[in-house]
Design a protein around this motif. Structure first.
Motif, PDB file in Angstrom:
ATOM      1  N   LYS A 121      41.701  33.579  40.760  1.00 22.62           N
ATOM      2  CA  LYS A 121      41.433  34.573  39.721  1.00 22.62           C
ATOM      3  C   LYS A 121      40.448  34.029  38.697  1.00 22.62           C
ATOM      4  N   MET A 122      40.610  32.743  38.338  1.00 27.82           N
ATOM      5  CA  MET A 122      39.695  32.127  37.382  1.00 27.82           C
ATOM      6  C   MET A 122      38.287  32.037  37.967  1.00 27.82           C
ATOM      7  N   GLN A 123      38.178  31.762  39.259  1.00 29.17           N
ATOM      8  CA  GLN A 123      36.861  31.729  39.889  1.00 29.17           C
ATOM      9  C   GLN A 123      36.194  33.096  39.833  1.00 29.17           C
ATOM     10  N   GLY A 124      36.989  34.150  40.022  1.00 29.13           N
ATOM     11  CA  GLY A 124      36.431  35.493  39.876  1.00 29.13           C
ATOM     12  C   GLY A 124      35.950  35.754  38.458  1.00 29.13           C
ATOM     13  N   GLN A 125      36.709  35.276  37.467  1.00 29.39           N
ATOM     14  CA  GLN A 125      36.285  35.432  36.078  1.00 29.39           C
ATOM     15  C   GLN A 125      35.030  34.615  35.787  1.00 29.39           C
ATOM     16  N   ILE A 126      34.943  33.427  36.401  1.00 26.08           N
ATOM     17  CA  ILE A 126      33.730  32.616  36.225  1.00 26.08           C
ATOM     18  C   ILE A 126      32.519  33.340  36.805  1.00 26.08           C
ATOM     19  N   ASP A 127      32.717  33.943  37.973  1.00 27.16           N
ATOM     20  CA  ASP A 127      31.611  34.696  38.575  1.00 27.16           C
ATOM     21  C   ASP A 127      31.204  35.870  37.685  1.00 27.16           C
ATOM     22  N   THR A 128      32.202  36.549  37.122  1.00 27.87           N
ATOM     23  CA  THR A 128      31.890  37.669  36.217  1.00 27.87           C
ATOM     24  C   THR A 128      31.148  37.183  34.980  1.00 27.87           C
ATOM     25  N   LEU A 129      31.619  36.063  34.413  1.00 31.79           N
ATOM     26  CA  LEU A 129      30.962  35.508  33.228  1.00 31.79           C
ATOM     27  C   LEU A 129      29.545  35.055  33.547  1.00 31.79           C
ATOM     28  N   ALA A 130      29.367  34.451  34.720  1.00 34.10           N
ATOM     29  CA  ALA A 130      28.017  34.037  35.118  1.00 34.10           C
ATOM     30  C   ALA A 130      27.110  35.252  35.285  1.00 34.10           C
ATOM     31  N   GLY A 131      27.658  36.339  35.836  1.00 32.15           N
ATOM     32  CA  GLY A 131      26.864  37.563  35.968  1.00 32.15           C
ATOM     33  C   GLY A 131      26.480  38.131  34.612  1.00 32.15           C
TER      34      GLY A 131
END
Length: 343
Positions: A121-131
């Protein structure tokens, strides 16, 4: 590599003690209370019907009021509430402990899987933040290009200020460029913060991966140790059971041993009695043999001395008139030999 210390993230929580409701047994207790409340809500009509029926009878109403008074006393008494609360806590803790004792390794694996899910879930949030950071950078770059374009338009319009409307157009382009610049100035701190948060999240992700792998290794180690200890304990119990024996099987073993002992004693007694009875016969035979042996020895001595007389048979004697067949009689009567014996 040392395990990173994230205890300071979000404030110091070491001094904050968890309440009962935030612990596993508290969560389970809330589930139980919610289930009781849901059961009461589903059967609300039945409860109301019972209350209406109870109030129609004076005796039932008195009992109901008495029970209600007892409940009010119990709920308003601090000591009773404290005792009930601690009893409830103890019950929930016992149930939770029982669940843990059923399969502790499975609970540890569930915890590791929960960590993996949170990391994903944190990796998904990191991807969202990077986007979002990419969008922000793109927006700043677009604003910079627009600023350049607006300032170029302002310069062009200023050079043609002698023409009507060019001065106003130059001012408008300057205002738009200044507005875009102000927007970029406000977006720049946000960009820096997002970069810092993204870098921190990347480090947390790496540390979380390390923590999860380390926890998995610990779980596998504990599982192996627990399995070895269980097998060793079972082997030891088997070894001890050899000395102690299974109570049920030991009972049948003792009964079988006692039966064999009794049966052997019975058969040995029968054999002894048979031997005692046969000894009388054997002794009689031995005595008779001894007598006959002495008599034979005496006859032998008499024979050697010439004093032994043999029994002679008279072969020339006339035939017995009683038993001799009469001339012309083929088959004499069977009682011819003793018919006139008593006459």
């Amino acid at each position: 590599m040392a395990t990173p210390d994230f205890s300071q993230i979000g404030g110091n929580t070491e001094s904050d003690k968890k309440s009962f409701w935030s612990r596993p047994e508290g969560i389970f207790g809330m589930i139980v209370l919610a289930a009781i409340a849901g059961f009461g809500f589903l059967h609300l009509n039945d409860i109301l019907e019972f209350l209406i029926r109870a109030t129609s009878n004076i005796l039932e109403l008195s009992l109901l009021l008495g029970a209600l008074g007892v409940l009010i006393f119990l709920f308003t008494s601090k000591d009773v509430r404290t005792a009930v609360f601690f009893l409830f806590k103890s019950l929930m803790r016992s149930i939770t402990g029982t669940v843990i004792q059923l399969n502790p390794i499975a609970i540890m694996k569930i915890y590791v899987q929960d960590l993996k899910d949170k990391r994903q879930k944190m990796q998904g949030q990191i991807d969202t933040l990077a986007g979002q950071l990419v969008k922000l950078n793109k927006k700043i770059n677009e604003n910079n290009e627009s600023i350049k374009q607006k300032f170029a338009e302002a310069n062009k319009a200023s050079s043609l200020s002698d023409r009507p409307g060019m001065k106003e157009q130059a001012q408008l382009a300057t205002i738009e460029g200044a507005g875009l610049q102000e927007m970029n100035e406000k977006l720049a701190p946000l960009q820096r913060n997002m970069k810092m948060v993204l870098a921190f999240m990347e480090k947390v992700n790496q540390s979380a991966d390390y923590i999860i792998k380390e926890t998995e290794i610990k779980v596998r180690l504990k599982e192996t140790e627990y399995q070895i200890v269980k097998e060793s304990s079972n082997a030891l119990k088997t070894a001890v059971s050899i000395f102690k024996g299974d109570p049920d099987k030991r009972f049948y073993f003792d009964e079988s041993m006692e039966y064999i002992q009794d049966d052997m004693s019975k058969k040995l007694g029968e054999m002894k009695r048979a031997m005692d009875l046969s000894m009388d016969f054997i002794n009689g035979v031995d005595i008779q043999n001894g007598v006959l042996s002495d008599k034979g020895q005496a006859l032998l001595e008499a024979y050697n001395k010439g004093e032994f007389g043999l029994i002679q048979t008279d072969t020339n004697a006339a035939p017995n008139p009683i038993t001799a067949p009469q001339p012309g009689q083929i088959n004499p009567p069977k009682d011819a030999g003793y018919r006139n014996l008593l006459d």
